[in-house]
Structure formats: structure tokens, C-alpha cells
Design a protein around this motif. Structure first.
Motif, PDB file in Angstrom:
ATOM      1  N   ASP A 188       0.834  -1.201   0.000  1.00 51.36           N
ATOM      2  CA  ASP A 188       0.000   0.000   0.000  1.00 51.36           C
ATOM      3  C   ASP A 188       0.868   1.251   0.000  1.00 51.36           C
ATOM      4  O   ASP A 188       2.053   1.226   0.364  1.00 51.36           O
ATOM      5  CB  ASP A 188      -0.904   0.009   1.233  1.00 51.36           C
ATOM      6  CG  ASP A 188      -1.976  -1.073   1.194  1.00 51.36           C
ATOM      7  OD1 ASP A 188      -2.302  -1.535   0.083  1.00 51.36           O
ATOM      8  OD2 ASP A 188      -2.472  -1.447   2.266  1.00 51.36           O
ATOM      9  N   TRP A 189       0.277   2.359  -0.413  1.00 49.87           N
ATOM     10  CA  TRP A 189       0.960   3.646  -0.395  1.00 49.87           C
ATOM     11  C   TRP A 189       1.290   4.034   1.048  1.00 49.87           C
ATOM     12  O   TRP A 189       0.422   4.013   1.923  1.00 49.87           O
ATOM     13  CB  TRP A 189       0.058   4.702  -1.020  1.00 49.87           C
ATOM     14  CG  TRP A 189       0.574   6.112  -0.979  1.00 49.87           C
ATOM     15  CD1 TRP A 189       0.074   7.151  -0.244  1.00 49.87           C
ATOM     16  CD2 TRP A 189       1.664   6.652  -1.720  1.00 49.87           C
ATOM     17  NE1 TRP A 189       0.780   8.297  -0.475  1.00 49.87           N
ATOM     18  CE2 TRP A 189       1.779   8.025  -1.383  1.00 49.87           C
ATOM     19  CE3 TRP A 189       2.561   6.110  -2.644  1.00 49.87           C
ATOM     20  CZ2 TRP A 189       2.739   8.861  -1.938  1.00 49.87           C
ATOM     21  CZ3 TRP A 189       3.531   6.942  -3.205  1.00 49.87           C
ATOM     22  CH2 TRP A 189       3.608   8.296  -2.849  1.00 49.87           C
ATOM     23  N   ASP A 190       2.554   4.368   1.320  1.00 52.85           N
ATOM     24  CA  ASP A 190       2.949   4.766   2.661  1.00 52.85           C
ATOM     25  C   ASP A 190       3.522   6.174   2.680  1.00 52.85           C
ATOM     26  O   ASP A 190       4.129   6.615   3.664  1.00 52.85           O
ATOM     27  CB  ASP A 190       3.959   3.788   3.256  1.00 52.85           C
ATOM     28  CG  ASP A 190       5.248   3.688   2.449  1.00 52.85           C
ATOM     29  OD1 ASP A 190       5.364   4.390   1.411  1.00 52.85           O
ATOM     30  OD2 ASP A 190       6.134   2.915   2.848  1.00 52.85           O
ATOM     31  N   ASP A 225      -3.537   8.295  -2.506  1.00 51.26           N
ATOM     32  CA  ASP A 225      -2.514   7.527  -3.209  1.00 51.26           C
ATOM     33  C   ASP A 225      -2.460   7.951  -4.678  1.00 51.26           C
ATOM     34  O   ASP A 225      -3.466   7.863  -5.387  1.00 51.26           O
ATOM     35  CB  ASP A 225      -2.867   6.043  -3.092  1.00 51.26           C
ATOM     36  CG  ASP A 225      -1.923   5.118  -3.839  1.00 51.26           C
ATOM     37  OD1 ASP A 225      -0.955   5.584  -4.461  1.00 51.26           O
ATOM     38  OD2 ASP A 225      -2.166   3.886  -3.795  1.00 51.26           O
ATOM     39  N   ALA A 227      -1.528   6.483  -7.203  1.00 46.41           N
ATOM     40  CA  ALA A 227      -1.877   5.411  -8.138  1.00 46.41           C
ATOM     41  C   ALA A 227      -3.265   5.615  -8.725  1.00 46.41           C
ATOM     42  O   ALA A 227      -3.527   5.219  -9.866  1.00 46.41           O
ATOM     43  CB  ALA A 227      -1.786   4.051  -7.444  1.00 46.41           C
ATOM     44  N   PRO A 253       7.642   7.044 -10.333  1.00 49.34           N
ATOM     45  CA  PRO A 253       6.833   6.126  -9.515  1.00 49.34           C
ATOM     46  C   PRO A 253       7.565   4.815  -9.269  1.00 49.34           C
ATOM     47  O   PRO A 253       8.262   4.304 -10.153  1.00 49.34           O
ATOM     48  CB  PRO A 253       5.578   5.911 -10.363  1.00 49.34           C
ATOM     49  CG  PRO A 253       6.020   6.172 -11.765  1.00 49.34           C
ATOM     50  CD  PRO A 253       7.091   7.221 -11.684  1.00 49.34           C
ATOM     51  N   THR A 257       3.668   1.311  -6.823  1.00 45.92           N
ATOM     52  CA  THR A 257       2.677   2.304  -7.235  1.00 45.92           C
ATOM     53  C   THR A 257       2.148   1.992  -8.628  1.00 45.92           C
ATOM     54  O   THR A 257       0.936   2.108  -8.887  1.00 45.92           O
ATOM     55  CB  THR A 257       3.281   3.710  -7.184  1.00 45.92           C
ATOM     56  OG1 THR A 257       3.651   4.013  -5.831  1.00 45.92           O
ATOM     57  CG2 THR A 257       2.291   4.756  -7.675  1.00 45.92           C
ATOM     58  N   ARG A 260      -0.334  -0.872  -8.339  1.00 45.98           N
ATOM     59  CA  ARG A 260      -1.632  -0.412  -7.833  1.00 45.98           C
ATOM     60  C   ARG A 260      -2.364   0.395  -8.904  1.00 45.98           C
ATOM     61  O   ARG A 260      -3.594   0.320  -9.018  1.00 45.98           O
ATOM     62  CB  ARG A 260      -1.451   0.436  -6.568  1.00 45.98           C
ATOM     63  CG  ARG A 260      -0.912  -0.330  -5.377  1.00 45.98           C
ATOM     64  CD  ARG A 260      -1.045   0.490  -4.090  1.00 45.98           C
ATOM     65  NE  ARG A 260      -0.482   1.828  -4.208  1.00 45.98           N
ATOM     66  CZ  ARG A 260       0.797   2.136  -4.042  1.00 45.98           C
ATOM     67  NH1 ARG A 260       1.665   1.176  -3.735  1.00 45.98           N
ATOM     68  NH2 ARG A 260       1.224   3.380  -4.160  1.00 45.98           N
TER      69      ARG A 260
END
Length: 306
Positions: A188-190, A225, A227, A253, A257, A260
Motif C-alpha cells: 500500500d501507499w505509505d 494515493d 496510483a 513512480p 505504485t 496499484r
């Protein structure tokens, strides 16, 4: 009691009356219907302005007010024209909902006239999203079911895919599912929540001379995010342009990313196929022009995993 969120019967006469009541200096400019969207109708006002009025959904009021609050601050930093709110119309006896006067953005919707100059289009989209995807401030709006982890959308994906398969719209459902599974498996995007357009389907991006010339409808503007927006490369760009877009976008990116983004693009493409099929069958809110870009997008997404 009249429901203020019922589908409104908007006419030129009503809009002129609203302008005379609240913005009389604009009331005598030429006026013509430009588009009927999901949430709003768009009417061109003179050469350089437009009137946007909610007409079909309860959420449209909130979306217009969000644009009025946030877009004027973002627009000066964007390299493509966007509709910038100029005046706010407030609810009244004539019309019980808020409405906007914005700048007019010229061009043809990409679902009707797609970008054909691959390199120019990839570069234009990359410049636009690189500029937009800045860290959003505290208090920025959150997405309406977008811009977060993909896992919670598994049931929606399965329903959409099944519906598309049953209608005969998807030739390789196993390939589509592989793209989705790979996207959900990506980390996941962090990073920080970034400003996102949130709704970059072909009807919300304008073209001229084979490339992109404007981006419209910021009602889904939110922080999340990137994405979500990077998925646009799969459905907006011509063949073999996604890699150039990814190379031009800044900051570059990471692999997660991009994975996703493919998942987000699958959801958008399936939605486009279903909406187009509704249009082919003459159903309300169906849009036949959404079909070709959605089909091309799914083909490219499946091929991207080899």
C-alpha cells in the motif's frame, strides 16, 4: 414538499433568471447547453465562462462547493487549463441548490476525440499530474471510495467483472483477474496524501490537435494515493505511450505504485465497459463513447503482465 435533489429541469430561461438575480452583469451573455454529466449540467456562458448546476445526484452540491473552495488555489500551478470557479450561486427560491460560474475550457472530450500524438500526450499528462500531485494540506478532502488500499474493493471488482462477462464484454476474464490480484498484492501507499483529480476518465480530459489541452470536473478532488490518477495512463493514452508517461512523471513512480495503478485502471475500465453497454441499450446515464477506450485499456493491462 419538493425534493431539492430530484433531477432538475434546467432551462436557459431558469439559468438567465438565476444570473439576473445573483450575478446580473453576466445575465445577458450568450448561453447554450454544453453537456449533461453524472452530477451537473454544464452551460457555456459567453466566450470564456460556463455555468455548472447540479441536476441529478444529492452529492453534487458538496462536490461543487469543494471545487469552489480548493480549485482556485491549485489552478495557477497546473500546466493545462482547468475550469476555475469565478462566482458562487447560492440556493434560492428559483433554484434550491448551490451552483458555479467557472472559466470555460476549450477542447473535445477524449472519449469522443482521443489523443493520437502519443509522445506529446504522454508528456502533457505527465507534466499535469507531476504538478498536481503535491502534498495536500491538513483538512484536504478525502476520496469517495478512491485513493486508498485496493483490498476493500475486491467484491466490487468481482461483481463488475462478472457483470461484464455475462454481458459478453470481456474476452479474457482470467487475464483481467491476474492484473487485479497483482495490484492488490502490491504494498500500500505509505507516503503523504497527495492532491489527486480522482476522476480522470476520458470524458473529463479534453483534446486538441492530437494531444491533451485541458482537464475538467474536479468534483472528486481529494488527497490520497497517486496510483488512483496514474491509472489514467492506461485509459487515456494511445498505444505504447504508457512507458513514456511513467518515465516523464516526477517523482518517478516505484514499482508498487505502478502495480496499484494497474488495479485502479482495471476498475475504471470495467466501469467504462458497463456504462458504455448501458448507453448502447439506451439506458439512462449510459455513455456509448466510453466503450472503445475501456476495451483498449483492458487489452493493454492484460498484455502488460505478459
Amino acid at each position: 414538499m419538493t425534493d431539492p435533489h430530484a433531477r432538475a429541469d434546467l432551462t436557459a430561461g431558469l439559468i438567465r433568471a438565476l444570473l439576473r438575480d445573483q450575478h446580473p452583469d453576466l445575465a445577458d451573455l450568450p448561453l447554450s447547453l454544453a453537456a449533461r454529466g453524472w452530477d451537473n449540467q454544464l452551460w457555456r456562458l459567453g466566450e470564456g465562462l460556463a455555468v455548472r448546476l447540479p441536476w441529478a445526484t444529492e452529492s453534487a452540491d458538496e462536490l461543487l462547493l469543494k471545487e469552489h473552495a480548493w480549485v482556485p488555489g491549485l489552478a495557477p500551478g497546473l500546466p493545462l487549463p482547468v475550469p476555475v470557479p469565478q462566482r458562487l450561486g447560492v440556493p434560492s427560491e428559483l433554484f434550491p441548490r448551490p451552483w458555479l460560474v467557472t472559466t470555460w475550457v476549450s477542447g473535445e472530450p477524449a472519449d469522443r476525440v482521443p489523443a493520437m500524438r502519443a509522445e506529446d500526450a504522454a508528456d502533457a499528462l505527465a507534466r499535469f499530474l507531476s504538478a498536481l500531485h503535491q502534498v495536500a494540506p491538513d483538512g484536504a478532502p478525502v476520496g469517495r471510495g478512491r485513493g486508498g488500499p485496493l483490498g476493500p474493493y475486491g467484491q466490487y471488482f468481482e461483481r463488475s467483472l462478472l457483470d461484464a462477462v455475462e454481458r459478453g464484454l470481456v474476452a479474457d476474464p482470467d487475464g483481467v483477474r491476474r492484473v487485479w490480484v497483482d495490484a492488490v498484492a502490491a504494498p500500500d501507499w505509505d507516503g503523504p496524501a497527495l492532491w489527486l483529480h480522482g476522476d480522470l476518465h476520458p470524458a473529463n480530459v479534453l483534446t486538441a490537435d492530437g494531444t491533451f489541452c485541458g482537464v475538467i470536473d474536479f468534483g472528486d478532488l481529494f488527497a490520497g494515493d497517486p496510483a488512483c490518477d496514474l491509472a489514467a495512463a492506461w485509459i487515456l493514452l494511445p498505444e505504447n505511450a504508457a512507458e513514456r508517461f511513467h518515465a516523464a512523471y516526477r517523482p518517478a513512480p516505484d514499482v508498487a505504485t505502478l502495480r496499484r495503478a494497474r488495479g485502479c485502471a482495471v476498475l475504471r475500465a470495467l466501469s467504462g465497459l458497463l456504462i458504455a453497454d448501458d448507453g448502447d441499450r439506451g439506458l439512462p446515464n449510459g455513455k456509448s463513447t466510453w466503450g472503445p477506450p475501456a476495451r483498449r485499456s483492458l487489452e493493454r493491462l492484460v498484455a502488460s503482465l505478459g
